[in-house]
Design an enzyme around this catalytic site. Structure first.
Site, mmCIF file in Angstrom:
data_model
loop_
_atom_site.group_PDB
_atom_site.id
_atom_site.type_symbol
_atom_site.label_atom_id
_atom_site.label_comp_id
_atom_site.label_asym_id
_atom_site.label_seq_id
_atom_site.Cartn_x
_atom_site.Cartn_y
_atom_site.Cartn_z
ATOM 1 N N ASN A 66 -15.256 2.045 2.075
ATOM 2 C CA ASN A 66 -14.493 1.403 3.135
ATOM 3 C C ASN A 66 -15.129 1.677 4.494
ATOM 4 O OD1 ASN A 66 -12.495 -0.008 1.800
ATOM 5 N ND2 ASN A 66 -11.002 1.646 1.876
ATOM 6 N N CYS A 75 -12.852 -3.722 -5.108
ATOM 7 C CA CYS A 75 -12.772 -4.710 -4.033
ATOM 8 C C CYS A 75 -13.077 -6.064 -4.642
ATOM 9 C CB CYS A 75 -13.754 -4.378 -2.904
ATOM 10 S SG CYS A 75 -13.822 -5.651 -1.620
ATOM 11 N N ASN A 170 -6.923 -0.458 -7.679
ATOM 12 C CA ASN A 170 -6.572 0.292 -6.479
ATOM 13 C C ASN A 170 -5.091 0.036 -6.189
ATOM 14 O OD1 ASN A 170 -6.816 -2.361 -5.653
ATOM 15 N ND2 ASN A 170 -8.272 -1.980 -4.039
ATOM 16 N N HIS A 172 -1.399 -0.883 -4.650
ATOM 17 C CA HIS A 172 -0.842 -1.913 -3.775
ATOM 18 C C HIS A 172 0.670 -1.791 -3.704
ATOM 19 C CE1 HIS A 172 -4.440 -4.404 -3.085
ATOM 20 N NE2 HIS A 172 -4.819 -3.903 -4.245
ATOM 21 N N GLU A 221 -5.317 -3.146 4.706
ATOM 22 C CA GLU A 221 -6.066 -2.470 3.657
ATOM 23 C C GLU A 221 -6.249 -0.987 3.943
ATOM 24 O OE1 GLU A 221 -9.384 -4.105 1.597
ATOM 25 O OE2 GLU A 221 -9.200 -6.020 2.627
ATOM 26 N N ARG A 222 -6.179 -0.220 2.886
ATOM 27 C CA ARG A 222 -6.412 1.211 2.942
ATOM 28 C C ARG A 222 -7.825 1.495 3.447
ATOM 29 N NH1 ARG A 222 -6.857 4.271 -2.781
ATOM 30 N NH2 ARG A 222 -8.321 2.560 -2.963
ATOM 31 N N CYS A 230 -8.041 -10.115 1.251
ATOM 32 C CA CYS A 230 -8.159 -8.968 0.351
ATOM 33 C C CYS A 230 -8.017 -9.491 -1.065
ATOM 34 C CB CYS A 230 -7.090 -7.925 0.659
ATOM 35 S SG CYS A 230 -7.073 -6.524 -0.491
ATOM 36 N N GLY A 231 -9.089 -9.401 -1.856
ATOM 37 C CA GLY A 231 -9.074 -9.969 -3.201
ATOM 38 C C GLY A 231 -8.112 -9.258 -4.130
ATOM 39 N N THR A 232 -8.190 -7.929 -4.188
ATOM 40 C CA THR A 232 -7.241 -7.220 -5.048
ATOM 41 C C THR A 232 -5.825 -7.375 -4.518
ATOM 42 O OG1 THR A 232 -7.624 -5.136 -3.860
ATOM 43 C CG2 THR A 232 -8.937 -5.535 -5.856
ATOM 44 N N GLY A 233 -5.690 -7.491 -3.184
ATOM 45 C CA GLY A 233 -4.367 -7.715 -2.606
ATOM 46 C C GLY A 233 -3.787 -9.044 -3.022
#
Length: 292
Positions: A66, A75, A170, A172, A221-222, A230-233
């Protein structure tokens, strides 16, 4: 130390990509922070390292740092850029590659329209694996699943927000909002990210359901703050929306940087598929200070 880099972006989520297939650069957290700095370095939300295969049956290793210099597990927008990078650099001619991340193996795939689809693996719902501390909390039923009421301050009259908690490699915490434009992202994002119930911190998602196949999303994002995408978001938000009964199985996610398409069949063992753009912006060299 002078290093070569490629600047890339996926729906506005931007990256510095480093080719470490010939050997590790051995960068320190301070040097990663320098590369990510938008005033003194290249500028990026994350630094992506492409490394050789660590095991049989895997094509590459994918390492993510990050903007604050800390290494993270996953990510999604970066995974699409990773795929385009290894193809454009001639590191592979495959349409699908298997990539080892800190949280497991993912499989990005080039599509006929030039976008990249990533099999992000199945979501994780068990709080201990997120990780999320539920001691003293009761899940609040909602649409066939549940949310958790998260107190954002120690004061008795402080804000309490209902969040859906899960991991996409990760952690969320996703909350439903009426309008992402007026959502308290800047105020609540850091407080959720650093909430003591998330021992590894968490990505805070603010999800507006437009209809059953279309949502709008902002993510704090963290380790990076609010990003354009944010893809994973996006994956976590759609999975949460499906489990809460608000969404269908295929959803377009409108972020401030572009559109991501997320698909999930709905089973706990089913992988989440994410499709979106991956664009090379420019390449260059930069002198990185030895001591930071």
């Amino acid at each position: 130390m002078r290093i070569r880099f490629t600047k890339m972006q996926g729906a506005g989520n931007d990256f510095v990509v480093l080719d470490e297939t010939a050997g590790p650069l051995g960068l320190t957290p301070g040097q990663y922070r320098f590369l990510a700095d938008r005033h003194f370095g290249v500028g990026a939300d994350q630094i992506l390292s492409v490394r050789p295969s660590p095991a049989a049956g895997v094509d590459f290793q994918y390492v993510i740092h990050n903007a604050d210099g800390g290494e993270v597990e996953q990510c999604g927008n970066g995974a699409r850029c990773f795929m385009r990078f290894v193809r454009e650099r001639g590191l592979t001619d495959k349409d699908v590659v298997r990539v080892q991340t800190l949280s497991g193996v993912i499989a990005p795939r080039m599509t006929a329209d030039g976008r990249v689809t990533v099999d992000m693996g199945p979501p994780v719902f068990e709080p201990a694996r997120v990780p999320f501390d539920t001691a003293g909390l009761d899940p609040q039923p909602d649409g066939g699943w549940h949310t958790w009421h998260l107190a954002l301050s120690a004061e008795a009259d402080g804000p309490i927000v209902p969040v859906a908690v899960l991991s996409m490699g990760n952690p969320h915490a996703v909350q439903l909002v009426d309008d992402v434009e007026t959502a308290p992202v800047a105020e609540q994002g850091p407080r959720i990210e650093h909430h003591p119930r998330f021992p590894q911190r968490v990505n805070a998602g603010f999800l507006q359901v437009v209809d059953r196949t279309h949502v709008r999303l902002r993510v704090f994002e963290r380790g990076a703050g609010e990003t354009l995408a944010c893809g994973t978001g996006a994956c976590a938000a759609v999975v949460a929306g499906i489990r809460l009964g608000r969404l269908d199985r295929r959803v377009d996610v409108e972020t401030r940087g572009g559109i991501l398409t997320i698909e999930w069949a709905g089973g706990e063992a089913d992988s989440v598929l994410m499709t979106g753009p991956a664009v090379t912006v420019f390449a260059g060299e930069i002198d990185v200070p030895d001591e930071l």
